[in-house]
Design an enzyme around this catalytic site. Structure first.
Site, PDB file in Angstrom:
ATOM      1  N   ASP A  44       0.829  -1.202   0.000  1.00 48.58           N
ATOM      2  CA  ASP A  44       0.000   0.000   0.000  1.00 48.58           C
ATOM      3  C   ASP A  44       0.874   1.267   0.000  1.00 48.58           C
ATOM      4  O   ASP A  44       1.979   1.276   0.566  1.00 48.58           O
ATOM      5  CB  ASP A  44      -0.878  -0.038   1.266  1.00 48.58           C
ATOM      6  CG  ASP A  44      -2.137   0.795   1.133  1.00 48.58           C
ATOM      7  OD1 ASP A  44      -2.450   1.223   0.016  1.00 48.58           O
ATOM      8  OD2 ASP A  44      -2.813   0.992   2.164  1.00 48.58           O
ATOM      9  N   HIS A  45       0.392   2.320  -0.593  1.00 45.66           N
ATOM     10  CA  HIS A  45       0.964   3.672  -0.483  1.00 45.66           C
ATOM     11  C   HIS A  45       2.484   3.758  -0.561  1.00 45.66           C
ATOM     12  O   HIS A  45       3.140   4.251   0.358  1.00 45.66           O
ATOM     13  CB  HIS A  45       0.546   4.318   0.842  1.00 45.66           C
ATOM     14  CG  HIS A  45      -0.882   4.724   0.832  1.00 45.66           C
ATOM     15  ND1 HIS A  45      -1.357   5.747   0.064  1.00 45.66           N
ATOM     16  CD2 HIS A  45      -1.955   4.210   1.474  1.00 45.66           C
ATOM     17  CE1 HIS A  45      -2.659   5.856   0.245  1.00 45.66           C
ATOM     18  NE2 HIS A  45      -3.047   4.933   1.083  1.00 45.66           N
ATOM     19  N   VAL A  65      -9.504  -0.372   4.373  1.00 50.26           N
ATOM     20  CA  VAL A  65      -9.886  -0.239   5.788  1.00 50.26           C
ATOM     21  C   VAL A  65      -8.690  -0.609   6.656  1.00 50.26           C
ATOM     22  O   VAL A  65      -8.096  -1.671   6.467  1.00 50.26           O
ATOM     23  CB  VAL A  65     -11.055  -1.191   6.141  1.00 50.26           C
ATOM     24  CG1 VAL A  65     -11.606  -0.857   7.524  1.00 50.26           C
ATOM     25  CG2 VAL A  65     -12.151  -1.170   5.090  1.00 50.26           C
ATOM     26  N   HIS A 105      -7.721   9.186   5.793  1.00 44.11           N
ATOM     27  CA  HIS A 105      -7.196   8.059   6.573  1.00 44.11           C
ATOM     28  C   HIS A 105      -7.325   8.397   8.059  1.00 44.11           C
ATOM     29  O   HIS A 105      -7.101   9.534   8.450  1.00 44.11           O
ATOM     30  CB  HIS A 105      -5.707   7.835   6.284  1.00 44.11           C
ATOM     31  CG  HIS A 105      -5.416   7.374   4.889  1.00 44.11           C
ATOM     32  ND1 HIS A 105      -4.652   8.092   4.006  1.00 44.11           N
ATOM     33  CD2 HIS A 105      -5.782   6.259   4.228  1.00 44.11           C
ATOM     34  CE1 HIS A 105      -4.554   7.427   2.865  1.00 44.11           C
ATOM     35  NE2 HIS A 105      -5.231   6.322   2.965  1.00 44.11           N
TER      36      HIS A 105
END
Ligand code: 13P
Length: 279
Positions: A81-82, A229, A178
């Site tokens: 992620d990211h 999530v 977030h």
């Protein structure tokens, strides 16, 4: 070339559902997500934060998730992620991830596009799906804090970005953040509809913790195909750990402690999957 990531998102979207993507830091969190996926017959994405992957043991963690994912009857994908660092992306591809989220959202449009195109060029031919972000979803990824929404995604730019980058999925900023929302979340539905109209690839909504169920369902109906999530899972993990630590410490019952955590996180994941259309 089609990627497994792109196919799973497209299939869910065609069925009027969305794929849940859940951040896991260890095998307890992972187990909770996989049990929920199996119980709902849902595909899921296991997210690994760049802090987890970049730390010592990060590669082992991702490889363990990948190996365990293959033992599930559900479709379980692993995504880094990211990530903003091309070398980490290459390393993740070497570890067998199904997808990466190439996060150039802090860059100006042209640089974000160039960065994303480079990532697509380097890993997509290896079957690794690529998600990018346009606009900016603010907030911390591994710690909770109150956050105001960032720069919203522009629908016209989204169409151009998707067309020129070759991504499988686009993360959009439409009032989502977030971590904890500062005040009641207020998603910009009109903007989401406009972006939907201009983007031929599935959209993802990060920061799904704290969004009311009716918002999640509405976003699914507007064809958001992936929700990320994290915070709500960590909250359930910490809550259960706190509740059980006293009793289990006396017995040094690590197994009992872990079982409690898995159950608590699984409950949250199942509730989200139900909002994403997996009865
Ligand atoms: P939350 O922590 O707000 O659920 O956001 C998770 C996320 O978007 C990970 O990419």
């Amino acid at each position: 070339m089609e990627t497994r990531f792109g196919e799973v998102l497209a299939r869910a979207q065609a069925a009027g559902r969305a794929v849940g993507a859940f951040t896991c830091y260890d095998l307890l969190g992972f187990e909770a997500v996989v049990r929920a996926a199996e119980s709902r017959g849902a595909p899921v994405v296991v997210l690994v934060s760049p802090a987890s992957f970049g730390a010592e043991g990060g590669e082992r963690l991702v490889r363990a998730f990948g190996a365990a994912a293959r033992c599930s009857s559900a479709d379980v994908l692993v995504q880094l992620d990211h990530v903003r660092d091309g070398r980490l992306i290459e390393r993740a591809a070497d570890c067998g991830v199904d997808a990466v989220m190439a996060d150039g959202s802090k860059l100006p449009f042209g640089e974000n596009l160039a960065f994303t195109r480079t990532v697509v060029g380097s890993v997509r031919s290896r079957g690794v799906g690529v998600e990018a972000e346009l606009g900016r979803v603010e907030g911390q990824e591994d710690e909770a804090g109150e956050t105001l929404s960032g720069e919203a995604t522009d629908a016209g730019e989204a169409g151009r970005f998707v067309g020129e980058s070759g991504v499988d999925c686009l993360a959009v900023a439409v009032g989502n953040v977030h971590g904890h929302y500062s005040g009641a979340p207020k998603l910009d539905w009109r903007r989401l509809r406009e972006i939907r109209g201009s983007s031929p690839v599935p959209l993802s909504l990060h920061g799904a913790s704290g969004l009311p169920e009716r918002d999640l369902r509405r976003a699914v109906s507007l064809r958001v195909a992936k929700f990320n999530v994290n915070t709500e899972l960590r909250a359930a993990y910490f809550r259960r750990l706190g509740e059980e630590l006293g009793a289990e410490t006396a017995k040094l019952n690590l197994k009992g402690l872990g079982d409690g955590v898995v159950g608590a996180v699984q409950e949250v994941v199942e509730a989200k999957l139900s909002a994403f259309g997996w009865r």
